[in-house]
Design an enzyme around this catalytic site. Sequence first.
Site, PDB file in Angstrom:
ATOM      1  N   ALA A 238      56.655  33.076  49.496  1.00  0.00           N
ATOM      2  CA  ALA A 238      57.300  33.418  48.222  1.00  0.00           C
ATOM      3  C   ALA A 238      58.590  32.615  48.057  1.00  0.00           C
ATOM      4  CB  ALA A 238      57.613  34.909  48.186  1.00  0.00           C
ATOM      5  N   ASP A 239      58.925  32.273  46.819  1.00  0.00           N
ATOM      6  CA  ASP A 239      60.266  31.720  46.568  1.00  0.00           C
ATOM      7  C   ASP A 239      61.128  32.854  45.998  1.00  0.00           C
ATOM      8  OD1 ASP A 239      59.636  31.981  43.866  1.00  0.00           O
ATOM      9  OD2 ASP A 239      59.253  29.849  43.576  1.00  0.00           O
TER      10      ASP A 239
END
Lengths: 245, 79
Positions: free
Chosen positions: B35-36
């Site tokens: 995930a960012d």
Amino acid sequence: MFDLTGKTALVTGATGGIGGAIAQALHAQGATVAISGTRREVLDGFAAKLGERVHVLPCNLSSKDDVEALVPAAEAAMGQVDILIANAGITRDNLFVQLRDEDWDDVIAVNLTATFRLARAATKLMMRKRFGRIIAITSIVGVTGNPGQANYTASKAGIIGLIKTLGAEYAKRGVTANCIAPGFIKTPMTDALNEKQRDTILAKVPAARLGTPEDIAAAAVYLASNEASYVTGQTIHVNGGMAMI
Amino acid sequence: MSEIGERVKKIVVEHLGVEPEKVVDSASFIDDLGADSLDTVELVMAFEEEFGCEIPDDAAETILTVGDATKFLEKNAKS
């Protein structure tokens, strides 16, 4: 091309020349529109003219509470906000050394801070749906500067920066963010100019005429459309060639 | 896994497009699930929607793994 059937749009400053033309054009392409402004009677009259698929949402953009209530009200009325047209703006012109703090603060609050808050609320809705169009109306003078308008030009340049960041952050979520920068457009604001002022301006416009609100609305329809999905973070200049950037 | 844990897992799989078997309690959203920072904001928004509760920013900052989310929601979920 540029069919907006089933799309929902919130337009601020819809009682003004440019905002009204944009709302009308989006509506004509099939969008449901929520028109916002400070003058309830004018909005009601405009809504009656548009007929169906229109909601009236009065809002004073210098009030933080009003601003924060606007996108939720538009969502409640239309079910979603697919397109935000952040168009409302004010001027409080004065020479730079005479520019009063209140005039700086008021212009930044309405033109820049309200745009930030509306775009933030709208983006939250849009990222969930993986579709959104944020379109902010900036101005040629936000890029070129203009004597007497330090507050206005700073607010409009600020919008351009805000929109670039927004475009970069949400591009992967199907949300685009762009500016339209009108040049000199025939509106009540420019009707107030005298003939000499007008001639001076027109001498700088290769197209040799003032723009119309419909010239701006056409750019808004394009940016709002599915066809413009690969355009983000841009400023489209609609100015008859007055500045080529 | 608790019922809330199962719902958390489903949301994570859907939002991040990862294999369900990778979504274990110890999995970090950013380090293990790719995930960012924007994905984590979206996950928090999705949890809020699914569980009918508000997750304040300071609480959201402490939710780093699948297990963190489940633990928080077991205490705070309203639906």
